[in-house]
Design an enzyme around this catalytic site. Structure first.
Site, PDB file in Angstrom:
ATOM      1  N   GLU A 132      -9.732  11.689 -32.909  1.00 14.83           N
ATOM      2  CA  GLU A 132      -9.668  10.273 -32.533  1.00 14.83           C
ATOM      3  C   GLU A 132     -10.967   9.590 -32.934  1.00 14.83           C
ATOM      4  OE1 GLU A 132      -7.664   9.336 -28.685  1.00 14.83           O
ATOM      5  OE2 GLU A 132      -8.380  11.329 -28.195  1.00 14.83           O
ATOM      6  N   ASP A 134      -7.594  17.191 -21.100  1.00 19.21           N
ATOM      7  CA  ASP A 134      -6.975  15.925 -21.512  1.00 19.21           C
ATOM      8  C   ASP A 134      -6.022  16.111 -22.692  1.00 19.21           C
ATOM      9  OD1 ASP A 134      -6.708  13.074 -21.454  1.00 19.21           O
ATOM     10  OD2 ASP A 134      -8.020  12.950 -23.210  1.00 19.21           O
ATOM     11  N   LYS A 162       6.942  10.901 -29.854  1.00 25.82           N
ATOM     12  CA  LYS A 162       6.649  10.466 -31.224  1.00 25.82           C
ATOM     13  C   LYS A 162       7.737  10.985 -32.164  1.00 25.82           C
ATOM     14  CE  LYS A 162       1.623  10.560 -30.458  1.00 25.82           C
ATOM     15  NZ  LYS A 162       1.171   9.192 -30.479  1.00 25.82           N
ATOM     16  N   ASP A 210       5.122  13.963 -21.558  1.00 32.36           N
ATOM     17  CA  ASP A 210       4.009  14.175 -22.483  1.00 32.36           C
ATOM     18  C   ASP A 210       4.312  13.209 -23.615  1.00 32.36           C
ATOM     19  OD1 ASP A 210       2.606  15.006 -24.822  1.00 32.36           O
ATOM     20  OD2 ASP A 210       2.126  16.861 -23.789  1.00 32.36           O
ATOM     21  N   HIS A 211       3.533  12.149 -23.736  1.00 29.44           N
ATOM     22  CA  HIS A 211       3.948  11.085 -24.662  1.00 29.44           C
ATOM     23  C   HIS A 211       3.984  11.553 -26.116  1.00 29.44           C
ATOM     24  CE1 HIS A 211      -0.364  10.358 -25.432  1.00 29.44           C
ATOM     25  NE2 HIS A 211       0.018   9.729 -26.521  1.00 29.44           N
ATOM     26  N   ASP A 257       0.869  -1.173   0.000  1.00 28.40           N
ATOM     27  CA  ASP A 257       0.000   0.000   0.000  1.00 28.40           C
ATOM     28  C   ASP A 257       0.911   1.230   0.000  1.00 28.40           C
ATOM     29  OD1 ASP A 257      -1.587   2.123   0.796  1.00 28.40           O
ATOM     30  OD2 ASP A 257      -2.962   0.796   1.892  1.00 28.40           O
ATOM     31  N   LYS A 317       0.985  12.798 -17.027  1.00 25.41           N
ATOM     32  CA  LYS A 317      -0.114  13.734 -16.898  1.00 25.41           C
ATOM     33  C   LYS A 317      -1.318  13.026 -16.291  1.00 25.41           C
ATOM     34  CE  LYS A 317      -2.930  14.210 -20.779  1.00 25.41           C
ATOM     35  NZ  LYS A 317      -3.649  13.002 -21.083  1.00 25.41           N
ATOM     36  N   HIS A 348      -0.778  17.969 -24.982  1.00 26.51           N
ATOM     37  CA  HIS A 348      -0.306  17.562 -26.317  1.00 26.51           C
ATOM     38  C   HIS A 348      -0.451  18.673 -27.367  1.00 26.51           C
ATOM     39  CE1 HIS A 348      -0.459  13.848 -24.265  1.00 26.51           C
ATOM     40  NE2 HIS A 348      -1.697  13.516 -24.547  1.00 26.51           N
ATOM     41  N   LYS A 358     -13.021  13.334 -29.563  1.00 28.55           N
ATOM     42  CA  LYS A 358     -13.172  11.882 -29.557  1.00 28.55           C
ATOM     43  C   LYS A 358     -14.355  11.524 -30.437  1.00 28.55           C
ATOM     44  CE  LYS A 358     -10.889  10.663 -25.288  1.00 28.55           C
ATOM     45  NZ  LYS A 358      -9.670  10.088 -25.869  1.00 28.55           N
TER      46      LYS A 358
END
Ligand code: BG6
Length: 508
Positions: free
Chosen positions: A232, A251, A198, A193-194, A99, A164, A256, A357
């Site tokens: 998306e 989000d 890229k 920040d993925h 935990d 994030k 991004h 989305k």
């Protein structure tokens, strides 16, 4: 300290270290981290002296954990698994069930790390990856610090990676940064920040600053406007709990999208050193013109998808019908807005941003629309309209860059057609690519290269640009939700945002 990594160092594996994964039995570890480590291993970019210690709440024995990871590897790595590498990795994995609120968990971690250091000669270098909900961040960092696991001593390094969301608005992001900095020095904090992992995003800086022909025209004199689209096809999936608190603005835009905008518009840094790059990025984010409350009404659009159909004809639920979503939800699943940048290079050039989305197609791209040439030369010919040149940087899928231009259609009458010069990654570099997108980020972090990570000020300035949008949206809940069909290109109002300024969204 964070430093500029030389090309030679980039191509070498990192030095000895242990990666500690908090949330090791969770989704991020399974989908991204472990497969990315595997890919790094495949590319011979993992250190020889390496180990992984996973912490999670699920009661798993070492064998069960190994079994769990092996089967996940097979699910999430896109190539055939190399058994030797898999065994090498699995042999180095350790699991602690505990935990995060209990100091005993951290005592156990300290003990395990000592053993691991001894066995794998990892030199006391720890990369603590917090693959856990943000509400646990501080608690974990505090306890790591009390257990002496964040202090860099005797030449060892200790780093923390956080995912994030970094707060949910400017104030909370600032508070989080200050709290983290009570226990860690800024150079120890790696905010991921993925999108910056890229290849195509990293290529934006190379494209701009390693080619002599683009930068001279990369400004208000030649560029009419820029459109950044991240659409998306997927809906909210199983993430309704998070998404009901976040929405598309928090989000996607706060991170991004603003990172993409910064890469396209920042000034050239004087080196590729992490601080130089992040300082230019900070300056740019700071130069984004604050949207006034009045402008929120005229320059921003929010949307929420209702039910609809995919391109393949599949019936799609509306957002309010998705599992875990309130039937009266006011959360936006689509955002379009216009930014202006208050600096010499970009004054008066609009940057239109849209993300949503359940849109018609998955695509992330940056389209630079250049100004039209003067019309006079062709006015006595069959040519009625001159079109603008558009440079499109395709982030994903079908990664590449294209430039559209006009050319004469062969024949006796002067007529023009639209042509395209197209560079596709796949044609030049083959379709083989790192499957996950976390490989470079993990490797850079192990090497102490923070160029692709967000510095505290980068995060805060990004949130700051959105303060009035959040305030106005909060005080005036949308009355027309749902206002776009799943599988469409978003609300009609988003088209009007550009039409009233004599422009149109690019048809992707
Ligand atoms: C994440 C968001 O950060 O990025 C998700 O939380 C979104 O909602 C995802 O789907 C998009 O990333 P990518 O790499 O699939 O474009």
């Amino acid at each position: 300290m964070s430093k500029e990594t030389t090309l030679e160092e980039k191509a070498l594996p990192a030095g000895p270290c242990v990666m500690v994964i908090f949330g090791a039995s969770g989704d991020l570890a399974k989908r991204k981290l472990i497969p990315a480590l595997y890919n790094l291993g495949l590319a011979k970019m993992l250190p020889e002296n390496f180990a992984i210690v996973g912490l999670g709440s699920r009661p798993l024995s070492k064998e069960e954990f190994e079994e769990h990871l092996s089967s996940e590897l097979c699910d999430f790595v896109s190539c055939e698994i190399n058994p030797k590498l898999k065994n090498w990795l699995v042999e180095r994995m350790h699991y602690i069930q505990g935990d995060f609120n209990h100091p005993e968990t951290f005592q156990e971690l300290e003990k395990t790390l000592k053993e691991v250091d001894k066995k794998y000669k990892t030199g006391g270098n720890y990369l603590h990856y917090l693959a856990i909900p943000p509400s646990f961040f501080l608690n974990v960092v505090e306890k790591l610090s009390s257990a002496g696991l964040t202090q860099e001593e005797n030449g060892s390094w200790r780093r923390i990676v956080v995912e994030k969301p970094f707060g949910h608005d400017y104030e909370s992001a600032r508070a989080l940064n200050l709290d983290l900095q009570k226990h860690l020095r800024e150079h120890q904090i790696y905010r991921i920040d993925h999108y910056l992992g890229k290849e195509t995003v990293q290529n934006i800086l190379v494209f701009r600053f390693a080619n002599g022909i683009f930068e001279p025209i990369w400004n208000r004199n030649y560029i009419d406007h820029v459109q950044i689209t991240v659409s998306e096809e997927l809906g909210v999936e199983h993430r309704s709990k998070y998404y009901e608190e976040a929405g598309a603005l928090r989000d996607m835009v706060a991170n991004h999208m603003l990172q993409l905008l910064a890469y396209v518009t920042m000034e050239p840094p004087n080196s590729f050193d992490a601080e130089a790059v992040r300082t230019e990025k900070a300056k740019l984010l700071q130069a984004i013109k604050p949207i006034t409350p009045e402008e929120v009404l005229s320059s921003t659009v929010r949307g929420q998808y209702g039910h609809g159909k995919s391109a393949e004809g599949e019936q799609l639920l509306g957002y309010r019908g998705e599992p875990g979503v309130s039937p009266e939800s006011e959360i936006e699943t689509y955002v379009a807005l216009k930014f202006l940048i208050d600096n010499w290079r970009w004054a008066d050039v609009p940057f239109y941003i849209r993300t949503g989305k359940r849109m018609s197609k998955r695509t992330s791209e940056i389209a630079i629309f250049f100004k039209k040439p003067p019309y006079t030369l062709f006015s006595h010919t069959e040519v009625h309209h001159l079109k603008t040149n558009v440079l499109v940087i395709r982030i994903q899928p079908n990664e590449g860059i294209s430039l559209s231009f006009s050319a004469k259609v062969p024949g006796p009458v002067l007529n023009m057609g639209r042509m395209k010069m197209d560079f596709s990654y796949c044609d030049y570099f083959g379709s083989k690519k790192p499957a996950i997108g976390y490989e470079t980020l993990l490797s850079d972090c192990m090497k102490g290269d923070a160029t692709l990570f967000l510095r505290a000020d980068n995060v805060e300035y990004a949130w700051e640009t959105l303060i009035s949008v959040m305030d106005v949206w909060k005080s005036m809940p949308a009355r027309d939700f749902p206002n776009y069909d799943a599988g469409s290109w978003g609300p009609e109002e988003a088209d009007k945002l550009l039409e009233k300024e004599g422009r149109r969204w690019r048809n992707v």
